[in-house]
Each structure stands twice: as structure tokens, then as C-alpha cells.
Design a protein around this motif. Structure first.
Motif, PDB file in Angstrom:
ATOM      1  N   GLY A 195       0.821  -1.204   0.000  1.00  0.00           N
ATOM      2  CA  GLY A 195       0.000   0.000   0.000  1.00  0.00           C
ATOM      3  C   GLY A 195       0.857   1.256   0.000  1.00  0.00           C
ATOM      4  N   THR A 196       2.069   1.124   0.495  1.00  0.00           N
ATOM      5  CA  THR A 196       3.003   2.242   0.552  1.00  0.00           C
ATOM      6  C   THR A 196       4.237   1.883  -0.264  1.00  0.00           C
ATOM      7  OG1 THR A 196       2.229   2.660   2.793  1.00  0.00           O
ATOM      8  CG2 THR A 196       4.246   3.790   2.117  1.00  0.00           C
ATOM      9  N   ALA A 197       4.653   2.806  -1.130  1.00  0.00           N
ATOM     10  CA  ALA A 197       5.819   2.551  -1.972  1.00  0.00           C
ATOM     11  C   ALA A 197       7.062   2.353  -1.100  1.00  0.00           C
ATOM     12  CB  ALA A 197       6.025   3.710  -2.938  1.00  0.00           C
ATOM     13  N   PRO A 198       7.822   1.297  -1.314  1.00  0.00           N
ATOM     14  CA  PRO A 198       9.016   1.072  -0.500  1.00  0.00           C
ATOM     15  C   PRO A 198      10.121   2.070  -0.851  1.00  0.00           C
ATOM     16  CG  PRO A 198       8.881  -0.590  -2.223  1.00  0.00           C
ATOM     17  CD  PRO A 198       7.638   0.263  -2.332  1.00  0.00           C
ATOM     18  N   GLU A 252       4.913   5.859  -7.887  1.00  0.00           N
ATOM     19  CA  GLU A 252       3.455   6.005  -7.896  1.00  0.00           C
ATOM     20  C   GLU A 252       2.864   4.598  -7.887  1.00  0.00           C
ATOM     21  OE1 GLU A 252       2.864   7.838 -11.648  1.00  0.00           O
ATOM     22  OE2 GLU A 252       4.218   9.494 -11.190  1.00  0.00           O
ATOM     23  N   ALA A 253       1.519   4.537  -7.831  1.00  0.00           N
ATOM     24  CA  ALA A 253       0.861   3.241  -7.909  1.00  0.00           C
ATOM     25  C   ALA A 253       1.179   2.609  -9.260  1.00  0.00           C
ATOM     26  CB  ALA A 253      -0.644   3.411  -7.747  1.00  0.00           C
ATOM     27  N   GLY A 254       1.382   1.322  -9.272  1.00  0.00           N
ATOM     28  CA  GLY A 254       1.683   0.620 -10.517  1.00  0.00           C
ATOM     29  C   GLY A 254       2.355  -0.710 -10.248  1.00  0.00           C
ATOM     30  N   THR A 255       2.664  -1.383 -11.317  1.00  0.00           N
ATOM     31  CA  THR A 255       3.341  -2.678 -11.232  1.00  0.00           C
ATOM     32  C   THR A 255       4.799  -2.467 -11.606  1.00  0.00           C
ATOM     33  OG1 THR A 255       1.289  -3.704 -11.934  1.00  0.00           O
ATOM     34  CG2 THR A 255       3.251  -5.076 -12.035  1.00  0.00           C
ATOM     35  N   GLN A 288      15.648 -10.710 -10.797  1.00  0.00           N
ATOM     36  CA  GLN A 288      14.590  -9.700 -10.789  1.00  0.00           C
ATOM     37  C   GLN A 288      13.496 -10.061  -9.814  1.00  0.00           C
ATOM     38  OE1 GLN A 288      13.227  -9.447 -14.909  1.00  0.00           O
ATOM     39  NE2 GLN A 288      11.626 -10.935 -14.492  1.00  0.00           N
ATOM     40  N   LEU A 289      12.752  -9.036  -9.396  1.00  0.00           N
ATOM     41  CA  LEU A 289      11.578  -9.282  -8.573  1.00  0.00           C
ATOM     42  C   LEU A 289      10.494  -8.298  -8.956  1.00  0.00           C
ATOM     43  CD1 LEU A 289      10.807  -7.411  -5.794  1.00  0.00           C
ATOM     44  CD2 LEU A 289      13.034  -8.216  -5.156  1.00  0.00           C
ATOM     45  N   HIS A 290       9.256  -8.749  -8.759  1.00  0.00           N
ATOM     46  CA  HIS A 290       8.079  -7.978  -9.147  1.00  0.00           C
ATOM     47  C   HIS A 290       7.341  -7.547  -7.890  1.00  0.00           C
ATOM     48  CE1 HIS A 290       9.097 -10.858 -12.283  1.00  0.00           C
ATOM     49  NE2 HIS A 290       8.555 -10.047 -13.156  1.00  0.00           N
ATOM     50  N   PHE A 291       6.821  -6.346  -7.915  1.00  0.00           N
ATOM     51  CA  PHE A 291       5.923  -5.942  -6.834  1.00  0.00           C
ATOM     52  C   PHE A 291       4.953  -4.896  -7.357  1.00  0.00           C
ATOM     53  CE2 PHE A 291       7.798  -1.824  -5.767  1.00  0.00           C
ATOM     54  CZ  PHE A 291       9.104  -1.953  -6.193  1.00  0.00           C
ATOM     55  N   THR A 292       3.856  -4.739  -6.632  1.00  0.00           N
ATOM     56  CA  THR A 292       2.797  -3.821  -7.044  1.00  0.00           C
ATOM     57  C   THR A 292       2.567  -2.819  -5.926  1.00  0.00           C
ATOM     58  OG1 THR A 292       1.771  -5.548  -8.368  1.00  0.00           O
ATOM     59  CG2 THR A 292       0.368  -3.689  -7.775  1.00  0.00           C
ATOM     60  N   VAL A 293       2.461  -1.544  -6.310  1.00  0.00           N
ATOM     61  CA  VAL A 293       2.105  -0.498  -5.357  1.00  0.00           C
ATOM     62  C   VAL A 293       0.659  -0.102  -5.663  1.00  0.00           C
ATOM     63  CG1 VAL A 293       2.632   1.821  -4.499  1.00  0.00           C
ATOM     64  CG2 VAL A 293       4.503   0.321  -5.280  1.00  0.00           C
ATOM     65  N   THR A 294      -0.220  -0.258  -4.655  1.00  0.00           N
ATOM     66  CA  THR A 294      -1.635   0.061  -4.865  1.00  0.00           C
ATOM     67  C   THR A 294      -1.885   1.535  -4.518  1.00  0.00           C
ATOM     68  OG1 THR A 294      -2.147  -0.704  -2.634  1.00  0.00           O
ATOM     69  CG2 THR A 294      -2.436  -2.286  -4.416  1.00  0.00           C
ATOM     70  N   PRO A 295      -2.860   2.157  -5.174  1.00  0.00           N
ATOM     71  CA  PRO A 295      -3.191   3.548  -4.821  1.00  0.00           C
ATOM     72  C   PRO A 295      -3.838   3.607  -3.442  1.00  0.00           C
ATOM     73  CG  PRO A 295      -4.676   2.707  -6.531  1.00  0.00           C
ATOM     74  CD  PRO A 295      -3.703   1.617  -6.226  1.00  0.00           C
ATOM     75  N   HIS A 296      -3.713   4.708  -2.756  1.00  0.00           N
ATOM     76  CA  HIS A 296      -4.338   4.838  -1.427  1.00  0.00           C
ATOM     77  C   HIS A 296      -4.753   6.262  -1.145  1.00  0.00           C
ATOM     78  CE1 HIS A 296      -0.278   5.841   0.612  1.00  0.00           C
ATOM     79  NE2 HIS A 296      -0.164   5.944  -0.658  1.00  0.00           N
TER      80      HIS A 296
END
Ligand SMILES: [Cu+2]
Length: 116
Positions: A37-40, A87-90, A108-116
Motif C-alpha cells: 500500500g506504501t511505496a518502498p 506512484e501506484a503501478g506494477t 529480478q523481482l516484481h511488486f505492485t504499489v496500490t493507490p491509497h
């Protein structure tokens, strides 16, 4: 027959040593596939041995790769990668890592940041 078995065992032991000498990713925070929920501000990569990232990029939604600068130049088993404001995105974080044996491995690694 006994000789073959001994040599075979020796080869197995040798290949196991070689595999262990590579800098393998053991853990990542956030982990691959995580939705946050929060961008790292950082991604922390833990390797099987002291390692150095020779290059690192972040890519949003299959867009252009952005090179990450300011990486540590001293080998360490745990590497903190500074992440630009997201920002929010994949996202895909990709890197090249070199360990003690000099082999350069991609990861590589994948993560998603959700909008809040
Ligand atoms: Cu290696």
C-alpha cells in the motif's frame, strides 16, 4: 564399478561447491509478487554470500527501465537498493549481481504499489 561411484560422488560434491559459490538470492523485502500500500523506499536483497550489484534498474508497467544509482560498491550479503519515489503501478526491479567467484548473475523481482 566402485571407482565409478567414487568419481561420480566426487563430481557431485564439486558441482555442489560451485553452485554454492554463486551469489544466490535468498530473500527479498518486499518479497517477489508482493502488493504494498506504501511505496518502498528501499528493496533489501539478501544473498547466499557477500555480493555486489553491478547494475540495477526499475521498470514500471513494462515502460522504460530506469537505472538505479548510488549502489553500494563493497560486497555484502545484504544489499539495500534505494528506490526512487514510486506512484501506484506494477514494478519490476532487475539487477546483475557478482559474488566471490566472479560470476555475474541476473535477477529480478516484481511488486505492485496500490493507490491509497
Ligand atoms: Cu558462480
Amino acid at each position: 564399478m566402485r571407482y565409478v561411484r567414487i568419481v561420480g560422488g566426487l563430481l557431485l560434491a564439486l558441482s555442489a561447491t560451485v553452485v554454492m559459490a554463486h551469489a544466490h538470492l535468498k530473500k527479498a523485502v518486499p518479497a517477489d509478487g508482493t502488493v504494498v500500500g506504501t511505496a518502498p523506499a528501499n528493496v533489501v536483497l539478501s544473498f547466499s554470500e557477500p555480493a555486489t550489484l553491478t547494475a540495477c534498474w526499475i521498470q514500471k508497467d513494462h515502460g522504460a527501465r530506469q537505472k538505479i544509482t548510488g549502489l553500494a560498491t563493497t560486497p555484502a550479503p545484504q544489499i539495500s537498493v534505494p528506490i526512487p519515489k514510486l506512484e501506484a503501478g506494477t514494478y519490476v526491479l532487475s539487477w546483475r549481481v557478482v559474488g566471490d567467484d566472479g560470476h555475474v548473475l541476473p535477477g529480478q523481482l516484481h511488486f505492485t504499489v496500490t493507490p491509497h
